[in-house]
Design an enzyme around this catalytic site. Structure first.
Site, PDB file in Angstrom:
ATOM      1  N   ASP A   1      22.106   4.940 -18.202  1.00  0.00           N
ATOM      2  CA  ASP A   1      21.804   3.514 -18.197  1.00  0.00           C
ATOM      3  C   ASP A   1      20.655   3.168 -19.143  1.00  0.00           C
ATOM      4  OD1 ASP A   1      19.965   4.859 -16.591  1.00  0.00           O
ATOM      5  OD2 ASP A   1      20.727   3.999 -14.743  1.00  0.00           O
TER       6      ASP A   1
ATOM      7  N   ASN B   1      18.648   2.273  -2.078  1.00  0.00           N
ATOM      8  CA  ASN B   1      19.751   1.414  -1.619  1.00  0.00           C
ATOM      9  C   ASN B   1      21.113   2.054  -1.885  1.00  0.00           C
ATOM     10  OD1 ASN B   1      20.002   1.199  -4.369  1.00  0.00           O
ATOM     11  ND2 ASN B   1      19.816  -1.025  -4.474  1.00  0.00           N
TER      12      ASN B   1
ATOM     13  N   HIS C   1      22.206   3.233  -4.842  1.00  0.00           N
ATOM     14  CA  HIS C   1      22.777   3.090  -6.182  1.00  0.00           C
ATOM     15  C   HIS C   1      22.808   4.428  -6.919  1.00  0.00           C
ATOM     16  CE1 HIS C   1      18.655   1.926  -8.220  1.00  0.00           C
ATOM     17  NE2 HIS C   1      18.834   3.217  -8.296  1.00  0.00           N
TER      18      HIS C   1
ATOM     19  N   GLU D   1      24.624  -1.076  -8.298  1.00  0.00           N
ATOM     20  CA  GLU D   1      23.998  -1.538  -7.066  1.00  0.00           C
ATOM     21  C   GLU D   1      25.078  -1.728  -5.989  1.00  0.00           C
ATOM     22  OE1 GLU D   1      20.962  -1.269  -7.134  1.00  0.00           O
ATOM     23  OE2 GLU D   1      19.912  -2.446  -8.630  1.00  0.00           O
TER      24      GLU D   1
HETATM   25  C1  F6R Z   1      18.097   6.278 -13.628  1.00  0.00           C
HETATM   26  C2  F6R Z   1      19.104   5.974 -12.631  1.00  0.00           C
HETATM   27  C3  F6R Z   1      18.760   5.638 -11.217  1.00  0.00           C
HETATM   28  C4  F6R Z   1      17.807   6.661 -10.581  1.00  0.00           C
HETATM   29  C5  F6R Z   1      17.491   6.263  -9.129  1.00  0.00           C
HETATM   30  C6  F6R Z   1      16.497   7.216  -8.489  1.00  0.00           C
HETATM   31  O1  F6R Z   1      18.691   6.572 -14.879  1.00  0.00           O
HETATM   32  O2  F6R Z   1      20.232   5.984 -12.978  1.00  0.00           O
HETATM   33  O3  F6R Z   1      19.940   5.573 -10.471  1.00  0.00           O
HETATM   34  O4  F6R Z   1      18.394   7.912 -10.599  1.00  0.00           O
HETATM   35  O5  F6R Z   1      16.971   4.974  -9.104  1.00  0.00           O
HETATM   36  O6  F6R Z   1      15.289   7.140  -9.184  1.00  0.00           O
HETATM   37  P1  F6R Z   1      14.069   8.142  -8.863  1.00  0.00           P
HETATM   38  O7  F6R Z   1      14.515   9.485  -9.298  1.00  0.00           O
HETATM   39  O8  F6R Z   1      12.935   7.612  -9.715  1.00  0.00           O
HETATM   40  O9  F6R Z   1      13.823   8.037  -7.409  1.00  0.00           O
END
Ligand code: F6R
Length: 257
Positions: free
Chosen positions: A67, A134, A136, A141
């Site tokens: 992303d 959440n 995702h 989302e």
């Molecule tokens: C980032 C991404 C998000 C993160 C998720 C967890 O490229 O795709 O889905 O993997 O928000 O983030 P952390 O590892 O910071 O808890």
């Protein structure tokens, strides 16, 4: 879905790094899907260490990041390109031209050509994922359907709040991002999702024991035949002993000694 529980976040990142290194050793032309965020960062540092200590060759791999924020250019310290450069790409012999991010070019709404490019490069061999509180994956989302390819999303309030820790103020967090869709992720041959810390305990419990539902985008991973979930003791505190595998940990632990 195989669930592996390890004692500490460091163990999780080591395990994740070993899986990536193994994939690249077995196929030096691997196509790897990468996530940003706190969870995989130390695993990327392990890859850097491996490259320095063992002269590992990353020259022929291709990477696709999950992303990218809309409205943040690559030179910005909060861009995911900057993150990947600083934590991995600058320190291994990967070719910059082999590292891809979804396009956030607002004049081009055909974001799904990212999926076409992935296909053209042979498809993702190993996709690395974190998970949001959440549920995702990428920036898919809750309420994202499982047929989605790479698309533009409005970030949820919860995600904006969580990601504000990387910015000077919450107002600076972008409201939109471009992300690989659920289908893009499920098209990968192998998927590994890592989660650490108590904050992830509830969502990991729901992921393991709950239904497949748009309310929890990560639950679609249950429809894929080769998924490993790696959690530390905290993120896995609600997982029953019988529901996770321990043997693999011993393999990796002994390979590190
Ligand atoms: C980032 C991404 C998000 C993160 C998720 C967890 O490229 O795709 O889905 O993997 O928000 O983030 P952390 O590892 O910071 O808890």
């Amino acid at each position: 879905m195989k669930v592996i529980k390890l004692p500490t976040p460091q163990d999780v990142t080591n395990y994740l790094a070993q899986l990536i290194i193994k994939q690249i050793k077995e196929n030096p032309q691997s196509v790897i899907g990468l996530a940003t965020g706190s969870t995989p960062t130390l695993a990327y540092h392990e890859l850097v260490k491996d490259s320095l200590l063992n002269n590992s060759n990353y020259e022929n791999i291709t990477t696709f990041n999950l992303d990218k924020y809309v409205g943040i250019d690559d030179k910005n310290v909060n861009s995911y390109r900057y993150f990947m450069n600083e934590n991995l790409f600058n320190y291994i012999n990967i070719k910059e031209g082999n590292t891809f991010f979804p396009s956030s070019n607002l004049t081009n709404d055909r974001f799904d050509n990212y999926d076409e490019l992935i296909k053209l490069k042979g498809g993702i061999d190993l996709q690395v994922l974190g998970i949001g509180e959440n549920g995702h994956i990428g920036f898919n989302e809750p309420q994202t359907n499982k047929e989605t390819l790479t698309h533009k999303v409005k970030l949820s309030k919860n995600t904006i709040k969580n990601n504000s820790r990387f910015f000077d103020s919450i107002d600076e967090v972008p409201k939109y991002a471009v992300t690989m869709g659920i289908k893009s992720i499920l098209n990968s041959r192998k998927i590994v999702l890592a989660a650490t810390g108590v904050k992830k305990a509830k969502i990991i419990e729901k992921l393991i024991y709950g239904d497949i539902t748009v309310d929890l985008p990560a639950s679609f991973l249950k429809t894929h035949k080769d998924v490993i979930i790696i959690v530390d003791d905290n993120a896995g505190m609600n997982i029953k002993e019988k529901d996770y595998e321990k043997s693999k940990w011993n393999d990796i632990a002994s390979s590190r000694r």
